[in-house]
Design an enzyme around this catalytic site. Structure first.
Site, short mmCIF file in Angstrom:
data_model
loop_
_atom_site.label_atom_id
_atom_site.label_comp_id
_atom_site.label_asym_id
_atom_site.label_seq_id
_atom_site.Cartn_x
_atom_site.Cartn_y
_atom_site.Cartn_z
N TYR A 67 -2.37 6.70 3.87
CA TYR A 67 -2.85 6.63 5.10
C TYR A 67 -2.94 8.04 5.50
O TYR A 67 -2.98 8.23 6.91
CB TYR A 67 -1.97 5.81 6.20
CG TYR A 67 -1.68 4.34 5.86
CD1 TYR A 67 -2.88 3.40 5.87
CD2 TYR A 67 -0.51 3.56 5.21
CE1 TYR A 67 -2.73 2.27 5.53
CE2 TYR A 67 -0.28 2.75 5.04
CZ TYR A 67 -1.56 1.59 4.90
OH TYR A 67 -1.24 0.36 4.60
N GLY B 297 0.88 -1.30 0.00
CA GLY B 297 -0.08 -0.01 0.04
C GLY B 297 0.82 1.22 0.06
O GLY B 297 1.18 1.97 -0.86
N CYS C 141 -8.45 21.93 18.45
CA CYS C 141 -8.47 22.41 19.59
C CYS C 141 -8.05 21.36 20.59
O CYS C 141 -9.02 20.53 21.21
CB CYS C 141 -9.92 22.80 20.11
SG CYS C 141 -10.02 23.38 21.80
#
Ligand code: LLP
Length: 466
Positions: free
Chosen positions: A423, A314, A384
């Protein structure tokens, strides 16, 4: 005499270069691209995806004539990426009904698809059997029975491979190792003979075609692959000797690494073991040679005749084909520590591994790419969340504490996180009410194609019911 300009350590001739101080991807100016498309922005190169597939295939085919390069679609399952993979001659690995659906929609043939997963549902298994895919990689004795049951219920046979979990340690991050008995994957070695026996007994429903091992991701040296292959070989030989049944393929999994750590002074700040893992470069030819040598010392080399070797890369296919453009939105100085902080619009919601595995993505200035990157900055994303920083908050040595950028990098400058093709987009979330950004593909023709439209605020509410 004209002084030769030292190329940037991250430079990839013909792919990642600079022009007029701007970073270019396949000759496309990233500063202009960001002006047109906004930031954050994922940028992929179609040519590089195709080149990676062709390179891998020819490297391993030079060692063994029958191979399948089943691209692990979890690394990036954007439809345009899958399409590029298919057109470049790749096959595909899927890990869910959703990925199977995408693979079918793009036009992969059944014999090009393998299906992994530790927790497959009956519907997923049924879809895979109905489509007649190359192999459902069986993850437990229970799943073997379940697959036989589903196959009988639709009067079809399922092509299966047994996924073995050997005890093979790799030099990768523990979260990326899957060949350990302490991991959740695969059938234990002590149960393999039983699994083969049961598969052969269920001939009406099961077509036992292969064995599978995946030792993990970003595996920095060939040894684990060789051991995995030898382990499968041992079972293949003993099955043949006992029953005369020949497996038609061995699947050696994914895990070929990408070099994330170009030659930068910051590398010295990263823990030695980590450094080796992050900058690993494996020659796929050597990997396969080592695997075959390790296996063939056990004998029965003639069983290689007619055997297909499957790879499931991958990261190695898409990792270095993408980057993430991000804009500096805020700057602050902390007189107490002497640090200057740059706050960008790309946080870990767009590159999750940065938080989850403290993964290193090299950061450069895209708008001042030719300038010396020598000034240390604290860099952080917009979320945040104190953990949304480009360094290791726990003061470990998994990421450098500072990022080196041109002097006086400031609000408005465009930065690029490199090697973010794998990813990232697939793991992106809307956390903190942030629409998932657009992605563009620089096509082989030079055309720029939006391959994922930028979400809007309306998209943030779209699935909610109130
Ligand atoms: N085959 C199987 C069975 C896998 O589980 C994986 C990856 C691959 C192939 C592809 O491995 P690759 O060639 O890409 O190394 N979320 C993590 C990565 C998880 C990888 C999972 N399995 C990250 O952010 O780095």
């Amino acid at each position: 005499m004209r002084e030769e300009r030292r190329p940037h350590p991250w430079q990839v001739p013909g792919h990642l270069e600079t022009r007029a101080d701007h970073l270019t991807v396949d000759s496309i100016d990233t500063v202009k691209l960001a002006e047109q498309q906004g930031t954050p922005l994922y940028v992929f190169s179609e040519k590089r995806i195709a080149d990676n597939i062709r390179y891998l295939r020819s490297a391993v085919e030079s060692v063994h004539p029958r191979v399948k390069i089943c691209y692990a679609s979890k690394a990036n399952s954007n439809m345009a990426v899958l399409d590029a993979v298919r057109r470049a001659g790749g096959e595909i690995e899927v890990n869910s009904g959703g990925e199977l659906f995408k693979a079918k929609t793009i036009g992969f043939r059944p014999d090009q698809i393998v299906f992994n997963g530790v927790s497959k549902t009956e519907e997923e298994i049924r879809d895979a059997i109905e489509f007649g895919i190359l192999a459902i990689n069986i993850d437990s004795l229970y799943e073997l029975e379940q697959t036989a049951r589903v196959a009988r219920s639709i009067a079809k046979r399922a092509n299966v491979a047994i996924r073995i979990v050997p005890e093979i340690i790799t030099g990768s991050h523990i979260g990326l190792q899957t060949g350990l008995l302490s991991s959740k994957f695969g059938v234990s070695p002590s149960q393999i003979e039983e699994a083969f026996k049961r598969a052969l007994e269920a001939k009406d429903a099961i077509n036992l075609t292969g064995a599978h091992i995946h030792v993990g991701s970003q595996t920095p040296d060939p040894q684990p692959f060789a051991l995995a292959f030898a382990e499968m070989w041992k079972f293949l030989v003993s099955l043949y000797k006992k029953t005369g049944h020949r497996l038609s393929h061995i699947n050696i999994g994914g895990g070929l690494p990408v070099n994330y750590l170009s030659d930068t002074p910051m590398a010295d700040e990263i823990d030695q073991r980590e450094r080796q893992m992050l900058r690993a470069e494996l020659d796929p030819q050597q990997v396969l040679k080592a695997a075959l040598e390790e296996a063939c010392v056990q004998g029965e080399a003639e069983l290689l005749e007619g055997l297909t070797i499957v790879f499931e890369p991958g990261r190695r296919i898409v990792g270095d084909t993408g980057l993430l453009l991000t804009r500096v939105c805020n700057i602050k100085h902390r007189p107490e520590t002497g640090d200057t902080w740059l706050l960008t619009d790309a946080g870990y919601s767009l590159a999750l591994s940065m938080a989850m595995y403290k993964w290193y993505y090299h950061l450069i200035s895209a708008s001042r790419a030719d300038e010396a990157h020598v000034t240390p900055f604290k860099v952080a994303g917009p979320l945040c969340d104190s953990g949304d920083v480009y360094f290791d908050l726990e003061r470990g040595a998994r990421l450098p504490n500072y990022r080196l950028l041109p002097e006086q990098t400031n609000v408005g400058d465009l930065l690029a996180l490199l090697n973010t093709g794998a990813y990232t987009l697939d793991q992106a979330s809307q956390y903190n009410g942030r629409p998932i950004p657009a992605a563009v593909m620089v096509k082989e023709t030079g055309e720029i194609k939006v391959i994922r439209r930028r979400q809007t605020y309306e998209d943030l509410c779209m699935q909610d019911v109130w």
